[in-house]
Design an enzyme around this catalytic site. Structure first.
Site, PDB file in Angstrom:
ATOM      1  N   LEU A  98       1.401 -12.299 -12.518  1.00  0.00           N
ATOM      2  CA  LEU A  98       0.610 -12.313 -11.290  1.00  0.00           C
ATOM      3  C   LEU A  98      -0.893 -12.240 -11.533  1.00  0.00           C
ATOM      4  O   LEU A  98      -1.670 -12.323 -10.576  1.00  0.00           O
ATOM      5  CB  LEU A  98       1.048 -11.165 -10.376  1.00  0.00           C
ATOM      6  CG  LEU A  98       2.478 -11.276  -9.836  1.00  0.00           C
ATOM      7  CD1 LEU A  98       2.865 -10.010  -9.084  1.00  0.00           C
ATOM      8  CD2 LEU A  98       2.640 -12.491  -8.945  1.00  0.00           C
ATOM      9  N   TYR A 192      -9.484   1.623  -8.446  1.00  0.00           N
ATOM     10  CA  TYR A 192      -8.148   1.442  -7.868  1.00  0.00           C
ATOM     11  C   TYR A 192      -8.204   1.479  -6.343  1.00  0.00           C
ATOM     12  O   TYR A 192      -7.670   0.595  -5.663  1.00  0.00           O
ATOM     13  CB  TYR A 192      -7.219   2.543  -8.391  1.00  0.00           C
ATOM     14  CG  TYR A 192      -5.830   2.509  -7.809  1.00  0.00           C
ATOM     15  CD1 TYR A 192      -4.980   1.430  -8.033  1.00  0.00           C
ATOM     16  CD2 TYR A 192      -5.350   3.563  -7.033  1.00  0.00           C
ATOM     17  CE1 TYR A 192      -3.698   1.401  -7.511  1.00  0.00           C
ATOM     18  CE2 TYR A 192      -4.072   3.549  -6.507  1.00  0.00           C
ATOM     19  CZ  TYR A 192      -3.252   2.464  -6.749  1.00  0.00           C
ATOM     20  OH  TYR A 192      -1.985   2.437  -6.221  1.00  0.00           O
ATOM     21  N   LYS A 196      -7.402  -1.493  -3.431  1.00  0.00           N
ATOM     22  CA  LYS A 196      -6.413  -1.290  -2.377  1.00  0.00           C
ATOM     23  C   LYS A 196      -7.055  -1.272  -0.988  1.00  0.00           C
ATOM     24  O   LYS A 196      -6.429  -1.674   0.003  1.00  0.00           O
ATOM     25  CB  LYS A 196      -5.648   0.011  -2.623  1.00  0.00           C
ATOM     26  CG  LYS A 196      -4.724  -0.031  -3.835  1.00  0.00           C
ATOM     27  CD  LYS A 196      -3.628  -1.073  -3.659  1.00  0.00           C
ATOM     28  CE  LYS A 196      -2.594  -1.006  -4.764  1.00  0.00           C
ATOM     29  NZ  LYS A 196      -1.492  -1.990  -4.561  1.00  0.00           N
ATOM     30  N   THR A 227       7.051   7.202 -10.696  1.00  0.00           N
ATOM     31  CA  THR A 227       7.412   5.898 -11.245  1.00  0.00           C
ATOM     32  C   THR A 227       6.839   5.769 -12.655  1.00  0.00           C
ATOM     33  O   THR A 227       5.990   6.569 -13.067  1.00  0.00           O
ATOM     34  CB  THR A 227       6.848   4.752 -10.386  1.00  0.00           C
ATOM     35  OG1 THR A 227       5.411   4.759 -10.485  1.00  0.00           O
ATOM     36  CG2 THR A 227       7.259   4.894  -8.928  1.00  0.00           C
TER      37      THR A 227
END
Length: 294
Positions: A98, A192, A196, A227
């Site tokens: 991606l 980050y 977002k 995760t």
């Protein structure tokens, strides 16, 4: 109970704040008054090989959706698809880098040829950087890579798949953001959160520009989720976090009810406080940063 009662209670309170209100549709736009039947819905989910994505593919498979699992690693994707088909569902694995815009275009073309388009796009793949702003600016390649994966890639997928949704008069785009976007003041996450925040802005505009044409959007403002993405960060060890399965339930809820957003209770509260007292929020975030990073 292996943990001390007070610590256990503190963690449960923290986790309660991480979860969304019981009715995420309350007081917000609700284009789908009845839950959407996901049977046969073509769902493309990026970042599907592990974590939230892998857990969500399983749940969508149980809802009898047609799951298109996308990520870089073919071996893990094939295992995800095999688990779904083994349970009687329908799935296909389509490896894609991606960070490569041409590869995304080829993915869209492949999906159109195979199944005629996508009903629900879930932009879940992402890259996280936890680093002071000054250090991030010294490592510019990391800034660019984060923006490419977290912002440009979702936009490129929207660019390719939204025309078909608009032509059919029905579609749903679910974008994964972070709860730090709502406070705008989370230290160590400048790059980050900026990536977002950009995606979050586009997500809202999708609804205002395309909602009347049947194409809707939802933004998921996730808190800390256990995760593989957070595993290398030792500062997270022992902190309360949602499980990948819990986070995946947000995606299913979003797909079935099409809310404008789903966010943790505490993030919604901080966002409201920020609108009237931004300096208070700054002080709160600064103090929290000093506690976690003495």
């Amino acid at each position: 109970m292996s943990k001390r009662p007070l610590r256990w209670l503190t963690e449960q309170i923290t986790l309660a704040g991480m979860r969304p209100p019981i009715s995420p549709q309350l007081l917000i736009n609700r284009p789908a008054m009845q839950p959407v039947d996901l049977t046969g819905k073509r769902i493309l989910l990026t970042g599907a090989s592990s974590g939230i994505g892998a857990a969500a593919t399983k749940q969508f498979g149980l809802h009898r959706a047609v799951v298109v699992a996308v990520a870089r690693r073919k071996d893990l994707l094939d295992a995800v698809a095999d688990r779904i088909t083994g349970d009687g569902g329908t799935a296909m694995s389509l490896p894609c880098d991606l960070s490569d815009m041409e590869a995304i275009d080829a993915l869209v073309e492949d999906v159109e040829k195979r199944i005629g388009g996508i009903d629900i796009l879930i932009n879940n793949a992402g890259r996280s950087i936890r680093r002071p702003l000054a250090e991030s600016l010294e490592r510019w390649h990391d800034v660019e890579r984060t923006m490419v994966l977290n912002y440009y890639a979702p936009l490129r997928l929207i660019r390719g798949l939204a025309p078909g949704m608009l032509e059919r008069g029905d579609g749903h785009i679910i974008n994964v953001a972070t709860w730090g976007v709502l406070s705008e003041a989370s230290p160590l996450f400048s790059v980050y959160n900026a990536s977002k925040a950009a995606l979050s802005a586009v997500s809202r505009i999708i609804e205002t520009e395309w909602g009347s044409q049947g194409v809707h959007s939802t933004t998921l403002y996730y808190p800390l989720v256990a995760t593989p993405m957070i595993a290398p960060t030792k500062a997270y060890d022992g902190l309360p976090a949602l499980t990948a399965a819990e986070a995946a339930e947000w995606m299913v809820t979003a797909a079935r009810t099409r809310p404008v957003r789903i966010a943790p209770r505490v993030a919604v509260a901080v966002n409201a406080l920020d609108s009237i007292g931004p300096r208070w929020v700054n002080a709160l975030m600064q103090r929290r940063n000093e506690q976690l990073n003495p």
